[in-house]
Design a protein around this motif. Structure first.
Motif, PDB file in Angstrom:
ATOM      1  N   GLN A   4       8.235  37.749 -27.096  1.00 15.44           N
ATOM      2  CA  GLN A   4       9.210  36.857 -26.476  1.00 15.44           C
ATOM      3  C   GLN A   4       9.784  38.115 -25.367  1.00 15.44           C
ATOM      4  O   GLN A   4      10.419  39.184 -25.842  1.00 15.44           O
ATOM      5  N   LEU A   5       9.526  37.819 -24.143  1.00 15.37           N
ATOM      6  CA  LEU A   5       9.917  39.097 -22.958  1.00 15.37           C
ATOM      7  C   LEU A   5      10.448  38.495 -22.217  1.00 15.37           C
ATOM      8  O   LEU A   5      11.095  39.261 -21.172  1.00 15.37           O
ATOM      9  N   GLY A   6      11.094  37.345 -21.941  1.00 16.34           N
ATOM     10  CA  GLY A   6      11.609  36.689 -20.817  1.00 16.34           C
ATOM     11  C   GLY A   6      12.941  36.986 -20.689  1.00 16.34           C
ATOM     12  O   GLY A   6      13.582  37.016 -19.494  1.00 16.34           O
ATOM     13  N   GLY A   7      13.713  37.431 -21.865  1.00 17.09           N
ATOM     14  CA  GLY A   7      15.058  37.717 -21.567  1.00 17.09           C
ATOM     15  C   GLY A   7      15.917  36.655 -21.110  1.00 17.09           C
ATOM     16  O   GLY A   7      15.808  35.504 -21.249  1.00 17.09           O
ATOM     17  N   ASP A  47      15.350  31.807 -10.853  1.00 14.61           N
ATOM     18  CA  ASP A  47      14.522  33.416 -10.520  1.00 14.61           C
ATOM     19  C   ASP A  47      13.332  33.310 -10.813  1.00 14.61           C
ATOM     20  O   ASP A  47      12.595  34.513 -10.521  1.00 14.61           O
ATOM     21  N   GLU A  48      12.598  32.434 -11.492  1.00 12.03           N
ATOM     22  CA  GLU A  48      11.082  32.665 -11.914  1.00 12.03           C
ATOM     23  C   GLU A  48      10.415  32.550 -10.672  1.00 12.03           C
ATOM     24  O   GLU A  48      10.302  31.595  -9.939  1.00 12.03           O
ATOM     25  N   PRO A  49       9.309  33.110 -10.577  1.00  9.70           N
ATOM     26  CA  PRO A  49       8.225  32.988  -9.727  1.00  9.70           C
ATOM     27  C   PRO A  49       7.426  31.723  -9.944  1.00  9.70           C
ATOM     28  O   PRO A  49       7.351  31.349 -11.107  1.00  9.70           O
ATOM     29  N   ALA A  50       6.788  31.149  -8.784  1.00  7.18           N
ATOM     30  CA  ALA A  50       5.976  29.810  -8.961  1.00  7.18           C
ATOM     31  C   ALA A  50       4.709  30.086  -9.929  1.00  7.18           C
ATOM     32  O   ALA A  50       4.003  31.249  -9.791  1.00  7.18           O
ATOM     33  N   LEU A  51       4.414  29.339 -10.612  1.00  2.00           N
ATOM     34  CA  LEU A  51       3.086  29.394 -11.539  1.00  2.00           C
ATOM     35  C   LEU A  51       1.829  29.298 -10.693  1.00  2.00           C
ATOM     36  O   LEU A  51       0.877  30.034 -11.035  1.00  2.00           O
ATOM     37  N   ALA A  52       1.884  28.840  -9.500  1.00  5.31           N
ATOM     38  CA  ALA A  52       0.830  29.040  -8.755  1.00  5.31           C
ATOM     39  C   ALA A  52       0.441  30.204  -8.150  1.00  5.31           C
ATOM     40  O   ALA A  52      -0.620  30.648  -7.549  1.00  5.31           O
ATOM     41  N   SER A  74       8.899  31.449 -18.982  1.00  5.12           N
ATOM     42  CA  SER A  74       8.128  30.104 -19.081  1.00  5.12           C
ATOM     43  C   SER A  74       7.484  30.121 -20.298  1.00  5.12           C
ATOM     44  O   SER A  74       7.308  29.235 -21.261  1.00  5.12           O
ATOM     45  N   VAL A  75       6.609  31.145 -20.802  1.00  7.88           N
ATOM     46  CA  VAL A  75       6.085  31.304 -22.226  1.00  7.88           C
ATOM     47  C   VAL A  75       7.005  31.364 -23.234  1.00  7.88           C
ATOM     48  O   VAL A  75       6.893  30.844 -24.261  1.00  7.88           O
TER      49      VAL A  75
END
Length: 468
Positions: free
Chosen positions: A59-62, A68-73, A89-90
């Motif tokens: 669990q690293l997302g904090g 704020d997350e980058p696009a999965l693409a 997301s993970v």
């Protein structure tokens, strides 16, 4: 034509199938005659679920917000540890599948004594307690300095043995790390590329960090936590995915083997042994590299060098254990085993018989080559490590407190990324892309080191977003 055609059995295609199906898309998942989930499925023996050795969740997302997350693409398989940019997301995906429990801090056996684990969990306070002398500081400008390990060009070729010696110094490396590396990797211990040190659960710290820890000073490195499911069986995550997929009306699962994968007007056609015929413009492939090459009529790709793996799956009577350990890494060269994992203890499950796995590498091959019984040898070591009384000399039918349910031996199963192996993998991926240019590749088809749970979850989420 379906909305999505997923071919293979790795975790990434399962993730994509569930995400697309829940979005109402028409999905076909062809598992090619193999159990879904691959390595993360684990195995069930006599009704007992075992992960294949130590399998943990992270669990690293904090507290990162969705905005704020980058696009999965933007996921880049050529950027090492790139899945960590999508860790939030993970995290959310894992939490939606299973109830998570943080595991106790792993321990490591060094010179006959247990310490908090410095190999995987970053418990560097052990360095001062052991009186480890630091080496001279490595200049931050040195291309082998560990600060460059994910972006520096030197890390495309430098071996772990060389980089770790330069950053850790001989005292730490030879006493506290190399014995474990030798047991996991055997003769390949000097060939592992430094960029992929975590493929063998090995650390690579900055030299400043090592100096601070050896002096008993606080460092910027904190303990790295691990997680498991509430049952202690990470394979439950795959079972949960299967249940989700089975309940989706728009998802068809064909479990039979693929007989052909060929270009046809309108896309790519997959035919299966069960009579299935499916066509899609952009198939998602989650096959082993040699299997994909065979289906597309390509030469078999070069296999990366691999270290042998032996996994003993057993149950141990809890009342017989005097020295319990949730996860014990065995750096002590006196033992053949390099890790013991108690799946019940890591999850805090109270069980009369605990599910325990014992892992060994090259040294187990030496026992077998000498005519020894590898299973019996590892049971003997397990008893010594957990404080279980050895079996009586006249015992018949095995140990009264240790039931061995399965012994898995897999020569070369632990892929060891080297510079040559990465170059060969890039060539194989290029050939695969040329042969099937519209395919979405996942897992091992993208290259060595991209089969971690985090990588495959991101690959599956990204594929679903791309096709959705």
């Amino acid at each position: 034509m379906t909305d999505a055609l997923l071919v293979g059995n790795n975790l990434a295609v399962l993730v994509a199938a569930a995400e697309l199906g829940e979005a109402g898309r028409r999905v076909v998942l062809v598992t090619d005659g193999r159990p879904p989930g691959g390595h993360f499925r684990g195995l069930t023996v006599e009704g007992t679920g075992f992960d294949i050795g130590m399998v943990t969740l992270e669990q690293l997302g904090g507290d990162r917000s969705v905005a704020d997350e980058p696009a999965l693409a933007g996921y880049d398989p050529d950027r090492r540890y790139d899945w960590t940019r999508f860790a939030a997301s993970v995290d959310r995906w894992q939490e939606a599948q299973v109830e998570l429990r943080r595991t106790p801090t792993p321990e490591v056996l060094v010179e006959g004594r247990r310490w908090p684990d410095h190999l995987m969990s970053d418990r560097l306070d052990v360095l001062a307690e052991l009186g480890t002398p630091p080496s001279p500081l490595l200049s931050r400008e040195d291309p082998v300095h560990a600060s460059h390990k994910t972006t520096g060009p030197a890390y495309g070729t430098v071996t772990y043995a060389a980089a770790a010696l330069a950053n850790h110094g001989a005292a730490l490396q030879e006493r506290l790390v190399r014995p474990f590396a030798a047991k996991v990797l055997g003769p390949l211990a000097d060939d592992l590329l430094a960029l992929y040190h975590r493929a063998a659960w090995l650390p690579l710290y900055w030299s400043e960090t090592v100096a601070e820890a050896c002096a008993g000073l606080p460092t910027a490195v904190r303990e790295h936590p691990f997680w498991t499911t509430s049952s202690g069986f990470v394979g439950d995550l795959v079972r949960r995915l299967e249940q989700r997929i089975a309940a989706l009306p728009h998802v068809t699962v064909d479990p039979s083997a693929v007989e052909s994968l060929a270009a046809v007007p309108g896309g790519w056609e997959v035919r299966t042994a069960a009579g299935g015929r499916w066509v899609q413009e952009q198939p998602v492939l989650g096959l082993a590299a040699d299997r994909a090459a065979a289906l597309l009529g390509l030469p078999p790709p070069a296999r990366p060098p691999g270290a042998s793996v032996t996994v003993l799956c057993c149950t141990v009577r809890a009342a017989a254990v005097r020295d319990p350990a949730a996860c014990l890494l065995v750096a002590d060269p006196a033992f053949t085993a390099y890790r013991v994992t108690d799946q019940d203890l890591v999850a805090g499950v109270d069980a009369e018989w605990r599910r325990v796995t014992v892992e060994a590498g090259h040294a187990a091959d030496a026992v077998a080559d000498a005519g020894g019984d590898v299973g019996a040898h590892l049971v003997g070591e397990l008893c010594g490590l957990l404080g279980v009384e050895p079996a009586p000399a006249d015992a018949r039918g095995g140990h009264p407190d240790v039931r061995v349910l399965r012994t898995l031996r897999a020569p070369g199963a632990l892929a060891v990324p080297t510079a040559d192996a990465l170059a060969a993998a890039r060539g194989s991926r290029a050939a695969l892309t040329e042969a099937c240019p519209s395919a979405v590749l996942t897992g091992a088809l993208l290259g060595p080191g991209l089969n971690s749970l985090g990588d495959q979850v991101v690959q599956g989420l990204a594929a679903a977003q791309r096709l959705g």
